[in-house]
Write a protein that holds these residues in place. Sequence first.
Motif, mmCIF file in Angstrom:
data_model
loop_
_atom_site.group_PDB
_atom_site.id
_atom_site.type_symbol
_atom_site.label_atom_id
_atom_site.label_comp_id
_atom_site.label_asym_id
_atom_site.label_seq_id
_atom_site.Cartn_x
_atom_site.Cartn_y
_atom_site.Cartn_z
ATOM 1 N N ALA A 8 189.132 68.976 70.646
ATOM 2 C CA ALA A 8 190.268 67.922 69.693
ATOM 3 C C ALA A 8 191.259 67.491 70.050
ATOM 4 O O ALA A 8 191.471 66.846 70.176
ATOM 5 N N ARG A 9 191.814 68.657 70.860
ATOM 6 C CA ARG A 9 193.371 68.110 71.197
ATOM 7 C C ARG A 9 193.191 66.971 72.497
ATOM 8 O O ARG A 9 194.314 65.828 72.740
ATOM 9 N N LYS A 10 192.652 67.431 73.008
ATOM 10 C CA LYS A 10 192.075 66.703 74.188
ATOM 11 C C LYS A 10 191.504 64.922 73.656
ATOM 12 O O LYS A 10 191.911 63.556 74.293
ATOM 13 N N LYS A 11 190.908 64.897 72.743
ATOM 14 C CA LYS A 11 189.882 63.867 72.079
ATOM 15 C C LYS A 11 191.577 62.909 71.125
ATOM 16 O O LYS A 11 190.919 61.720 71.532
ATOM 17 N N GLU A 21 194.371 62.890 72.388
ATOM 18 C CA GLU A 21 195.030 63.093 73.369
ATOM 19 C C GLU A 21 194.656 61.636 74.006
ATOM 20 O O GLU A 21 195.093 59.938 74.223
ATOM 21 N N MET A 22 193.539 61.394 73.811
ATOM 22 C CA MET A 22 192.377 59.927 74.497
ATOM 23 C C MET A 22 192.912 59.075 73.890
ATOM 24 O O MET A 22 192.626 58.110 73.638
ATOM 25 N N ARG A 23 192.933 59.340 72.220
ATOM 26 C CA ARG A 23 192.771 58.151 71.192
ATOM 27 C C ARG A 23 193.966 57.869 71.827
ATOM 28 O O ARG A 23 194.529 56.365 71.138
ATOM 29 N N LYS A 24 195.302 58.131 71.543
ATOM 30 C CA LYS A 24 196.335 57.756 71.366
ATOM 31 C C LYS A 24 196.969 57.268 72.311
ATOM 32 O O LYS A 24 197.540 56.166 72.539
ATOM 33 N N SER A 25 196.898 57.828 74.043
ATOM 34 C CA SER A 25 196.863 57.419 74.992
ATOM 35 C C SER A 25 196.215 55.253 74.909
ATOM 36 O O SER A 25 196.536 54.412 75.611
ATOM 37 N N ARG A 26 194.964 55.643 74.320
ATOM 38 C CA ARG A 26 194.347 53.907 74.231
ATOM 39 C C ARG A 26 194.803 53.137 73.200
ATOM 40 O O ARG A 26 194.866 51.858 73.243
ATOM 41 N N ALA A 27 195.417 53.908 71.601
ATOM 42 C CA ALA A 27 196.273 53.146 71.151
ATOM 43 C C ALA A 27 197.459 52.494 71.612
ATOM 44 O O ALA A 27 197.682 51.599 71.612
ATOM 45 N N ALA A 28 197.704 53.658 72.354
ATOM 46 C CA ALA A 28 198.922 53.034 73.283
ATOM 47 C C ALA A 28 198.597 51.320 74.038
ATOM 48 O O ALA A 28 199.559 50.356 74.161
ATOM 49 N N PRO A 52 186.094 57.036 70.956
ATOM 50 C CA PRO A 52 186.318 57.058 69.138
ATOM 51 C C PRO A 52 187.000 56.852 68.493
ATOM 52 O O PRO A 52 188.450 57.297 69.026
ATOM 53 N N SER A 53 187.361 55.601 67.100
ATOM 54 C CA SER A 53 189.142 56.251 66.822
ATOM 55 C C SER A 53 188.831 57.124 65.310
ATOM 56 O O SER A 53 188.017 58.067 65.292
ATOM 57 N N GLY A 54 190.072 57.199 64.987
ATOM 58 C CA GLY A 54 190.776 58.306 64.762
ATOM 59 C C GLY A 54 191.548 59.079 64.582
ATOM 60 O O GLY A 54 192.814 58.053 65.356
ATOM 61 N N PRO A 55 192.074 60.231 64.388
ATOM 62 C CA PRO A 55 194.195 60.636 64.132
ATOM 63 C C PRO A 55 194.021 60.218 65.249
ATOM 64 O O PRO A 55 192.873 61.594 66.042
ATOM 65 N N THR A 56 195.876 60.385 65.957
ATOM 66 C CA THR A 56 195.957 60.435 67.331
ATOM 67 C C THR A 56 196.239 62.381 67.472
ATOM 68 O O THR A 56 197.281 62.401 68.388
ATOM 69 N N ARG A 57 196.438 63.060 66.371
ATOM 70 C CA ARG A 57 196.387 64.911 65.915
ATOM 71 C C ARG A 57 195.682 65.693 66.249
ATOM 72 O O ARG A 57 194.610 64.411 64.592
#
Length: 232
Positions: free
Chosen positions: A131-134, A136-143, A174-179
């Motif tokens: 879940a942490r890896k996912k 972090e991927m969402r956070k990097s993609r959003a940035a 996938p879209s979702g929370p970044t934490r």
Amino acid sequence: MTTPDHQSPASQPPVPTTKDRIYRSPMALAGGVFLLLVVGWLGFDALFRGHGRAPWLALAGMILIVPLVIAFTLRPAVFAGEDRMRIRNPFRVISLPWGEVASLRSGYSNEAVAKSGRKYQLWAVPVSLRARKKAEMRKSRAAADAARGGEPTRRGFGFGGMGGFGSTGGAGVPSGPTRAETDQVMDDLRELLERQGEAESAQGEVTVRWAYEVIAPTLAGAVLFAILLATG
């Protein structure tokens, strides 16, 4: 000399204005219910249809296994109030006033560290590295998308593209929370600690109570099972 029948409103203890936040693991709850159903099905089948020593072995096994399943799946919970945090682990219940909590750590497990140096693991808030890896991927993609003006990056052909297995609607992740969810829970607990750590009502001693309601039947089942095996 007479004693008043009731206390005056000014002398009565304050009533908590908020309820405790309760944190539990949905996956553990679902897994625990499933395991109990399996154990119950196999155990009662052996009890009522078994022959010889099978019913006794099944009874001893159920007395041993059922409390353990409950202890490690359904029982763990974290109760966070304004004055203290109560950690209900498989075999212990730890009551930690916020004033006695030094820090809340997240590594390969989540734990509360008391000012005495003792560490208490939060079984109800397990760490999920996936879940942490996912997240972090969402956070990097959003940035990255924000740097490009908000246009989402599209994924090419293959699994996940063209609406196949793992499809994300064309987005790179996938879209979702970044934490991760459990990391967000720890953030909430740290916020409570920071806000209430110095409060007068949040001071006190750390108390630890052993869960004899779990330990006693487990030991009884283990002893009965061992006797049956030894006398077989």
